[in-house]
Design a protein around this motif. Structure first.
Motif, PDB file in Angstrom:
ATOM      1  N   LYS A   1      13.195  -2.707 -35.844  1.00 33.35           N
ATOM      2  CA  LYS A   1      13.529  -2.975 -34.452  1.00 33.35           C
ATOM      3  C   LYS A   1      13.377  -1.703 -33.618  1.00 33.35           C
ATOM      4  O   LYS A   1      13.074  -0.642 -34.149  1.00 33.35           O
TER       5      LYS A   1
ATOM      6  N   CYS B   1      17.053   0.578 -34.022  1.00 35.80           N
ATOM      7  CA  CYS B   1      17.752   0.707 -35.297  1.00 35.80           C
ATOM      8  C   CYS B   1      16.734   0.459 -36.404  1.00 35.80           C
ATOM      9  O   CYS B   1      15.578   0.168 -36.132  1.00 35.80           O
TER      10      CYS B   1
ATOM     11  N   CYS C   1      16.784  -1.940 -38.681  1.00 30.00           N
ATOM     12  CA  CYS C   1      16.742  -3.313 -39.195  1.00 30.00           C
ATOM     13  C   CYS C   1      15.300  -3.817 -39.201  1.00 30.00           C
ATOM     14  O   CYS C   1      14.531  -3.494 -38.302  1.00 30.00           O
TER      15      CYS C   1
ATOM     16  N   THR D   1      20.544  -7.498 -39.162  1.00 29.64           N
ATOM     17  CA  THR D   1      21.435  -6.966 -38.128  1.00 29.64           C
ATOM     18  C   THR D   1      22.223  -5.767 -38.644  1.00 29.64           C
ATOM     19  O   THR D   1      22.369  -5.601 -39.852  1.00 29.64           O
ATOM     20  N   CYS D   2      22.695  -4.942 -37.721  1.00 27.55           N
ATOM     21  CA  CYS D   2      23.525  -3.786 -38.068  1.00 27.55           C
ATOM     22  C   CYS D   2      24.419  -3.513 -36.854  1.00 27.55           C
ATOM     23  O   CYS D   2      24.252  -4.148 -35.815  1.00 27.55           O
TER      24      CYS D   2
ATOM     25  N   CYS E   1      22.294  -3.114 -33.499  1.00 23.40           N
ATOM     26  CA  CYS E   1      21.664  -4.230 -32.787  1.00 23.40           C
ATOM     27  C   CYS E   1      22.670  -5.350 -32.511  1.00 23.40           C
ATOM     28  O   CYS E   1      22.380  -6.272 -31.755  1.00 23.40           O
TER      29      CYS E   1
HETATM   30 ZN   LIG Z   1      19.973  -3.265 -36.409  1.00 17.40          ZN
END
Ligand SMILES: [Zn+2]
Lengths: 478, 399
Positions: free
Chosen positions: A20, A23, A25, A37-38, A41
């Motif tokens: 992304k 980040c 991900c 996801t993290c 995001c």
């Molecule tokens: Zn992320």
């Protein structure tokens, strides 16, 4: 009164980066919901954006591919709006200092004339989450999938240079080709990696008025963009004729009913510079490094194909519209195949065969080297066209060289007059009426005789030799 | 309710190697420690527990420090209403406190605790894991009775962080002890901030600055005519940033969500309305006003900010450091009013607007003044602390 349309496009293109934009991900929006996801995001408190170098490179190459000028300084802003697909309340986007300015695409218009459609600018932004509305059940619910949140996008904003739906569609086709060429995106409206909004206003023909524009969204194919614009032009013209005022608003294209309907818009305010994403400064050296990675663009390549290989404009445009096809074609030329043979066999035989098998040119077992070796046998009269088509089928199913297949399966062309002599005599004896027709000057009858000899030779005879022998024999008998 | 701590670290931490071993550090619940309640003083983050450690926490622990808990704080660290910053020092529950400095909070809290307060250069310390409100103004401040602690902690936490890309690629100051030659050090003395003080306070400030003269520093009177604009710029730019940044505190994923609403627009409106306190709400409204209704004022404020930065750099090309008064404002109690909050911080906001380092030194004990602030150019943090250490040393009868 006659009206003309003034149309501008805003095109979102999703970059095919591995991660992304802010980040690490994976950038795979299609995975199971919310797996990629993290905290960043999902925009949890305390998370910080970390701008991806890959996104910058892919976006920059895309800009260069569209002849836009990369700016030495660009920066991200916070575009504020409240909607459940954007839980942090703002989208990171380059509102004040875009990545690139200018640029454009040349298209050939309906009257055959070239028209330059200019770009205003290209900026980067992050994608937002995706809302899934489940309306079934007693209580409708809305689900939020964050796989797409933070995916890297560029937005290409054109000048209002378009006058017809045709120009918009030609532009989008060319844009798609060029972006695929530089390898920054799949650029497909059908799978959502290219999304197009059109701004349309109309004015009395020949004037320079800038009238209130209407934005149209929700088109899922280039065809739909054309249809939606055409519909909107006639709708607005009817309004004007009826003396109604056009008001600034957004409409959704309904592909089933083939019309546009007004929609409620999100509340959006001016953008504030984001203090956390560093300002992007591009040095001339870095820009040159990106430019050196740029492949030859389709228009330049087509022009070269015409000059170098004597193809027609149409043939050259077709070959260069897909980078894989163009590369394959050039590889065949590199193997010493004549350009017209290479072009003809690639377009009429190999590409359809690859498509039938749901393969790509690059992943197909028929490599340029193997296909060239087949075409070489054809041009050296070792096999005829019939045999070549059959050998091609075998090439998909076997690793053997075309030469081996030809020998093992007896596809060699029979060009030896002695071997054909007897067959020709038999056909001539069996077809006295046709012989009479040939002598009467009917050329079609000659074709029939050649076909009969070919049939007797099991399809492997050299048609040129058959004709020569037939002509000779018929004149002798006379 | 604990009178100082919002959350106490009850784990017994095994002694660890590291130069900060034995140093007890209190933080605020806007600094993330994985698993700790991290509500940043706001109902909007009720029951939110941090997922990851802030970079500074991770570095402090690595160096052997003991993070002993988080203290009560104002909503999102804006102002000092409801804050217990400085209390842990005053009552000897910690050796150092970390307090986010949005407009001068760490320096004013130090004043109340009669301790030293330091706001580092903007961009020197990682903000990863800090829950802030005004991203371009705030940074992690440090309070301690002893500047050696502050210096050593900065040595540990300052510098690049692969989780915070906003830290510019610059040379980090060297925080080892360094010599100061007062004869060769000029300290600028700006007249305008004193105009904002009442007559008796001004006299007190001049008296406190005598300490610098006595220590041998050369003082130089200077002028910054637009000093009063720092507050105004902070108010406009800060409120716009806050209104934009606080968008993520929507009370949907954490915090209390309003029930029984018809649609999601109502749900957002009511939840956010219930989540924020009065002071913060008025700040966010003000920011939204400038962003959506008067963007020109915001743009002007950004331009004035750039000009103030240049003015400040010009002064610091003529002096090594500058001395500023500190004033805890005319207010007490009515802290829910935005205007009062800005009055309270009128003497400290300048360093948040410019991003320069600022050190608050408390008065010599028993002296009838409030102490003063010293400020230096960007990244002069180590020398600024050295000047502070020199002065404290003099007070203790040192060389
Ligand atoms: Zn992320």
């Amino acid at each position: 009164m006659e009206f003309e349309a003034v149309i501008g496009l805003e095109i979102h293109v999703e970059l095919n980066c591995t991660t992304k934009m802010f980040c690490d991900c994976p950038n795979r929006p299609g995975d199971d919901p919310n797996v990629n996801t993290c905290p960043t995001c999902l925009w949890f408190p305390g998370a910080m954006p970390r701008f991806s170098q890959e996104a910058l490179e892919k976006a920059s190459i895309l800009c260069l591919g569209l002849s836009a000028e990369l700016q030495p300084l660009s920066a991200f802003d916070q575009k504020v709006y409240y909607y459940p697909d954007l839980p942090k309340g703002f989208q990171l986007s380059q509102a004040h200092f875009p990545l690139a300015c200018g640029g454009g695409i040349d298209i050939t218009n309906e009257d055959g004339k070239t028209k330059r459609l200019r770009l205003h600018h290209i900026h980067m932004e992050e994608d937002v989450a995706k809302l899934v509305h489940e309306m079934e059940g007693r209580l409708p619910i809305s689900l939020v999938d964050f796989n797409r949140a933070g995916s890297p996008l560029v937005e290409i904003v054109t000048e209002p240079d378009f006058r017809t739906p045709y120009e918009a569609m030609e532009f989008l086709k060319a844009l798609r080709t060029q972006v695929r060429y530089v390898g920054s995106s799949e650029c497909s409206m059908e799978n959502g990696t290219m999304r197009v909004d059109a701004n349309i206003s109309i004015r009395p023909s020949g004037t320079n008025q800038m009238n209130t524009k209407v934005e149209v969204k929700n088109m899922n194919s280039i065809r739909h963009v054309g249809d939606a614009i055409a519909h909107e032009i006639s709708r607005q013209s009817a309004c004007m004729q009826a003396g109604e005022t056009i008001i600034l608003h957004t409409r959704l294209w309904d592909p089933d009913k083939k019309l546009t309907l007004p929609m409620r818009t999100k509340f959006e305010g001016p953008c504030v510079p984001d203090p956390k994403v560093p300002v992007i400064k591009l040095s001339p050296d870095w820009i040159e490094k990106m430019r050196s990675r740029l492949p030859e663009m389709p228009a330049a390549r087509a022009e070269r194909f015409v000059k170098q290989h004597g193809l027609t404009d149409e043939e050259a445009n077709f070959l260069s519209s897909d980078p894989e096809v163009a590369r394959f074609f050039e590889a065949l030329i590199g193997q010493g195949i004549a350009p017209r043979t290479a072009m003809h066999w690639l377009i009429t035989q190999l590409i359809p065969a690859v498509k039938d098998r749901q393969l790509d040119l690059s992943s197909s077992p028929v490599t340029p080297a193997r296909f060239a070796s087949l075409l070489r046998m054809l041009s050296q009269d070792e096999i005829n066209a019939n045999a070549a088509r059959e050998v091609l089928v075998y090439l998909f199913d076997s690793d053997e060289s075309p030469k081996k297949i030809v020998v093992a399966r007896g596809f060699q062309q029979v060009s030896d007059p002695k071997a054909l002599d007897g067959l020709i005599d038999k056909v001539l004896t069996a077809q006295p009426e046709t012989v009479a027709k040939v002598r009467g000057g009917q050329d079609k009858a000659m074709g029939f005789l050649i076909g009969q000899v070919m049939k007797a030779a099991g399809g492997k005879a050299n048609p040129k030799i058959i004709r020569e022998l037939l002509v000779k024999k018929l004149s002798e008998i006379l | 309710m604990d009178s100082i701590f919002f959350y106490r670290n009850l784990e017994i931490v095994a002694p660890k190697d590291g130069h900060l071993q034995g140093v007890k550090i209190a933080i605020q619940p806007n600094i993330s420690v994985a698993g700790w309640p991290t509500e940043a003083g706001s109902k909007a983050l009720l029951n939110f527990k941090a997922i990851e450690d802030a970079t500074i926490v991770q570095r402090l622990r690595q160096a052997g420090a003991f993070v002993c808990g988080s203290t009560h704080m104002s909503e999102f660290g804006f102002g000092l209403a409801g804050s217990k910053a400085g209390e842990a020092l005053r009552r000897q529950a910690a050796d150092v406190e970390l307090v986010l400095d949005l407009m001068g909070e760490s320096r004013l809290a130090a004043l109340h605790a009669a301790a030293c307060g330091f706001k580092p250069s903007y961009g020197l310390v990682s903000q990863f894991g800090l829950i802030g409100l005004i991203p371009s103004m705030e940074c992690c401040g440090l309070l301690s009775r002893n500047l050696k602690n502050i210096r050593e902690i900065l040595q540990t936490i300052a510098g690049p962080d692969e989780l915070d890309f906003s830290i510019p690629d610059e040379e980090i100051p060297n925080f080892s002890p360094q010599e100061i030659d007062p004869q060769k050090t000029t300290i600028g003395f700006i007249t305008e901030p004193q105009n904002e003080l009442s007559n008796d306070k001004e006299a007190i400030f001049r008296y406190s600055v005598d300490e610098l003269k006595k220590a041998g520093f050369s003082l130089r009177e200077m002028s910054l005519p637009d000093f009063s604009l720092f507050s105004l710029v902070h108010k406009i730019v800060g409120s716009v940033e806050a209104s934009s940044c606080a968008g993520r505190y929507d009370s949907v994923r954490y915090g209390p969500r309003a029930l029984g609403t018809k649609n999601w627009n109502d749900m957002y409106l009511l939840s956010r309305g219930a989540a924020f306190g009065l002071l913060l709400k008025s700040y966010l409204f003000q920011g939204a006003f400038f962003q959506f209704e008067n963007y020109g004022a915001y743009e002007n404020a950004c331009r004035i900010r750039a000009r103030l930065l240049t003015d400040m750099q010009l002064l610091l090309s003529q002096a090594d450091f500058l001395v500023f008064p500190i004033d805890n404002g005319a207010t007490s109690g009515a802290s829910e009013l935005l205007a009062d909050t800005y009055n309270q911080f009128a003497s400290t906001v300048f360093a948040n607007v410019t991003g320069q380092p600022a050190l608050y030194l408390p008065p010599v004990s028993g002296a009838a003044h409030l102490g003063f602030q010293l400020a230096g150019p960007r990244l002069s943090d180590a020398r600024l602390l050295a000047v502070g250490e020199y002065l404290l040393n003099m007070r203790n009868g040192g060389k």
